[in-house]
Design a protein around this motif. Sequence first.
Motif, PDB file in Angstrom:
ATOM      1  N   ASP A   1       0.820  -1.201   0.000  1.00 60.37           N
ATOM      2  CA  ASP A   1       0.000   0.000   0.000  1.00 60.37           C
ATOM      3  C   ASP A   1       0.862   1.261   0.000  1.00 60.37           C
ATOM      4  O   ASP A   1       0.360   2.356  -0.313  1.00 60.37           O
ATOM      5  N   LEU A   2       2.132   1.111   0.413  1.00 59.87           N
ATOM      6  CA  LEU A   2       3.024   2.262   0.456  1.00 59.87           C
ATOM      7  C   LEU A   2       3.734   2.507  -0.882  1.00 59.87           C
ATOM      8  O   LEU A   2       4.414   3.500  -1.035  1.00 59.87           O
ATOM      9  N   VAL A   3       3.560   1.546  -1.782  1.00 62.70           N
ATOM     10  CA  VAL A   3       4.246   1.634  -3.077  1.00 62.70           C
ATOM     11  C   VAL A   3       3.277   2.148  -4.136  1.00 62.70           C
ATOM     12  O   VAL A   3       2.109   1.727  -4.196  1.00 62.70           O
ATOM     13  N   ALA A   4       3.737   3.043  -4.952  1.00 62.39           N
ATOM     14  CA  ALA A   4       2.886   3.587  -6.027  1.00 62.39           C
ATOM     15  C   ALA A   4       2.426   2.444  -6.925  1.00 62.39           C
ATOM     16  O   ALA A   4       3.187   1.527  -7.221  1.00 62.39           O
ATOM     17  N   PRO A   5       1.160   2.495  -7.365  1.00 60.96           N
ATOM     18  CA  PRO A   5       0.619   1.401  -8.178  1.00 60.96           C
ATOM     19  C   PRO A   5       1.486   1.030  -9.372  1.00 60.96           C
ATOM     20  O   PRO A   5       1.635  -0.150  -9.706  1.00 60.96           O
ATOM     21  N   ASP A   6       2.086   2.022 -10.024  1.00 59.61           N
ATOM     22  CA  ASP A   6       2.901   1.726 -11.200  1.00 59.61           C
ATOM     23  C   ASP A   6       4.169   0.958 -10.852  1.00 59.61           C
ATOM     24  O   ASP A   6       4.788   0.330 -11.715  1.00 59.61           O
ATOM     25  N   ASN A   7       4.597   1.044  -9.577  1.00 59.91           N
ATOM     26  CA  ASN A   7       5.833   0.382  -9.147  1.00 59.91           C
ATOM     27  C   ASN A   7       5.613  -0.911  -8.379  1.00 59.91           C
ATOM     28  O   ASN A   7       6.563  -1.582  -8.005  1.00 59.91           O
ATOM     29  N   GLN A   8       4.343  -1.254  -8.118  1.00 60.21           N
ATOM     30  CA  GLN A   8       4.078  -2.440  -7.313  1.00 60.21           C
ATOM     31  C   GLN A   8       4.495  -3.726  -8.045  1.00 60.21           C
ATOM     32  O   GLN A   8       4.875  -4.687  -7.407  1.00 60.21           O
TER      33      GLN A   8
END
Length: 205
Positions: free
Chosen positions: A198-205
Amino acid sequence: MPASLPQAATLLILSPGEETARRIESHLRGAGQPVRAIWVTDLEDFEEVLRRRPPDLVLCAEDAPLAGPKDVLKLCTRLAPDLPILMITTAQNFTPADTAAAVKAGARDLVALGNPHQLNHLELVCARELAAHQRLRELRNARARLADFEARYKQIMAETGDAVFHVQEGIIVYANDAFASLLGYSSPVQLEGNPMMDLVAPDNQ
């Protein structure tokens, strides 16, 4: 047969006569068990020894006139609940029902000082209970050291200026103030229990 203990163990023996204590001590020493027996005859002396320095094993004779088995078990439960207690029967031939009754009352086993087979049983039971009690003490010491280490570690993590967080199976289980502040949270408690992703940007998950 269980291995002999590396250090001398203390036996607290409550019996009407000193001969019982000396016979147990002599037999166990002859079998390679380094033990030291303390003999008492009444509940008052028994309690004094328990409070001063708890022994490694208690053996209580059923026929002790100044300290009944129930009183001994009750006292040990209050002052030293993990201390193993063996009941010494005066019966020439005791039955499994007698042993079951002793165990139900709180003793670890029922032993006798009669024939060689009974003495061998006494030896094996004493070795088993002494070894188990020693392992229990070692486990307690290890847990105490671990708790101290964890407390010191948490203190260091809380005081460091580096951002630190712990993840277990994808869930944040610990974060320090520096990490919470880095993400804009007022308290690290707000982060604990949340998925790390949840702490990671969606594009980087």
